[in-house]
Design an enzyme around this catalytic site. Structure first.
Site, PDB file in Angstrom:
ATOM      1  N   LYS A  65     -10.686  -3.058  -3.888  1.00 24.85           N
ATOM      2  CA  LYS A  65     -11.503  -1.843  -4.007  1.00 24.85           C
ATOM      3  C   LYS A  65     -10.745  -0.752  -4.733  1.00 24.85           C
ATOM      4  CE  LYS A  65     -13.573  -2.472   0.550  1.00 24.85           C
ATOM      5  NZ  LYS A  65     -13.072  -2.357   1.927  1.00 24.85           N
TER       6      LYS A  65
ATOM      7  N   LYS B 277      -4.870  -9.554  -6.557  1.00 30.57           N
ATOM      8  CA  LYS B 277      -6.073  -9.644  -5.733  1.00 30.57           C
ATOM      9  C   LYS B 277      -7.160  -8.691  -6.235  1.00 30.57           C
ATOM     10  CE  LYS B 277      -6.616  -7.402  -1.428  1.00 30.57           C
ATOM     11  NZ  LYS B 277      -8.014  -7.085  -1.204  1.00 30.57           N
TER      12      LYS B 277
ATOM     13  N   LYS C 122       0.819  -1.219   0.000  1.00 33.68           N
ATOM     14  CA  LYS C 122       0.000   0.000   0.000  1.00 33.68           C
ATOM     15  C   LYS C 122       0.850   1.264   0.000  1.00 33.68           C
ATOM     16  CE  LYS C 122      -4.404  -1.670   1.543  1.00 33.68           C
ATOM     17  NZ  LYS C 122      -5.593  -1.471   2.345  1.00 33.68           N
TER      18      LYS C 122
END
Ligand code: ATP
Ligand code: MG
Length: 344
Positions: free
Chosen positions: A209, A206, A114
């Protein structure tokens, strides 16, 4: 000491809920209600570890709440609330920041992914995310945590924190009448054929969102047309489906679609291949679309109905927060005694 069995899990209000959240987490939440006391949390404190627009955040919090209820979470028998309404999460997280070691957090892959290349500019909260997650679970002394595969490492860290707290404060825990251990070591529940749903555009990534392409995921708010279009466009390879699971190796996109089908039909990859082995993707995709639309259309309709009634949603969250806080406050009182704080 035997701990009372209790389930805790959370979902971030960070954007569009997708099929991965549904199959990896929310479907499990629903099933566990039958045998456990469950606490399901909209983790808004986690969401702000990356920037969230304050004008958008309330909508996202209510949407995740609506999704829980629309999928079958019962907020009366169990507890549904948003994290920021129970300050004990943040309070225990601080204590855990002093228990966890820098070396442990440095190994966390979610932070690396991230934060990306510009690590210096990531928030301190994003780095400390796993200690807050440990606090979320352990402030309820929860024993079972249903999550997707991507959260396995954070769960292991939660166990390490619980274990170190129990060791560091062993004498004090004993002196205050809590026996050998104050926190349980929470067990991850990561089971079934869809613990890691992959992007529809790239079977090695993956479903998430935050992916820029909406075609990478099925959102819980997608209507039948959108679902059909996304599955038709989903990346595949030119071979027909194999007859056996072994034939899915090195075929990540095929493996993903078969896994999604198996999870939705509550069966196994092997069973799906027994039925569709040898079929072309066009045939399999049509069956998958029917299955997806059949499962998601009622969820979608119920979510819309609930989102139109924010007063009801806010009432659910306030009621859940009050009940959660009673448990959390009791834990914090004991933790303060154990650590040696003077308190009221
Ligand atoms: P973000 O990109 O903001 O982290 P997310 O899609 O990962 O969003 P979270 O709110 O972080 O969603 O995770 C909620 C739950 O959904 C967690 O239990 C997580 O493990 C699970 N989950 C997330 N993505 C997937 C996926 N692709 N497959 C299976 N489970 C998933
Ligand atoms: Mg996530």
């Amino acid at each position: 000491m035997a701990f009372k069995e209790r389930v805790f899990s959370g979902v971030q209000p960070t954007g569009n809920l997708h099929l991965g959240n549904y199959l990896g987490a929310i479907v499990k939440f629903v099933a566990l209600q039958e045998h456990y006391d469950c606490i399901y949390c909209v983790v808004d404190l986690h969401a702000i570890t990356v920037w969230q627009d304050p004008a958008e955040l309330p909508r996202a919090i209510r949407e995740v709440t609506a999704a829980f209820i629309a999928c079958g979470v019962d907020p009366k028998k169990h507890i549904v609330f948003n994290q920021s309404q129970v300050a004990e999460h943040a309070e225990l997280a601080w204590i855990f920041n002093c228990v966890a070691r820098l070396g442990w957090l440095n190994r966390m892959t979610q932070f690396k992914e991230k934060a990306g290349k510009d690590r210096e500019n990531a928030s301190v909260g994003l780095y400390a995310y796993p200690t807050l997650m440990a606090a979320d679970i352990l402030v309820y002394r929860a024993t079972h945590v249903p999550v997707g595969e991507d959260q396995k490492q954070h769960l292991e860290l939660s166990r390490d924190i619980a274990q170190k707290f129990n060791n560091d404060f062993r004498a004090s825990i004993h002196a205050h009448g809590h026996g050998e251990a104050f926190f349980p070591l929470p067990e991850p529940l990561i089971q079934g054929p869809a613990t890691r749903v992959m992007s529809l555009r790239d079977g090695t990534k993956k479903m998430s969102k935050s992916d820029a392409s909406d075609y990478s995921r099925i959102n819980l708010t997608d209507d039948a047309d959108a679902i059909a279009q996304k599955i038709r466009k989903a990346k595949t390879d030119p071979e027909p489906l194999p007859h056996e699971e072994k034939g899915l190796e090195q075929r990540p996109e095929a493996d993903n679609l078969v896994g999604i089908y198996a999870a939705l039909a509550d069966t196994s990859r092997a069973q799906v291949l027994a039925q569709f082995g040898g079929a072309q993707f066009s045939v399999f995709k049509t069956a998958l679309i029917d299955l997806l639309v059949g499962k998601l259309a009622p969820v979608n309709a119920e979510m819309r109905r609930l989102i139109a009634d924010p007063t009801y949603i806010d009432h659910v969250l306030a009621d859940g927060a009050a009940r959660a806080q009673r448990i959390a406050a009791e834990t914090m009182k004991a933790v303060k005694d154990i650590v040696g704080f003077v308190h009221r």
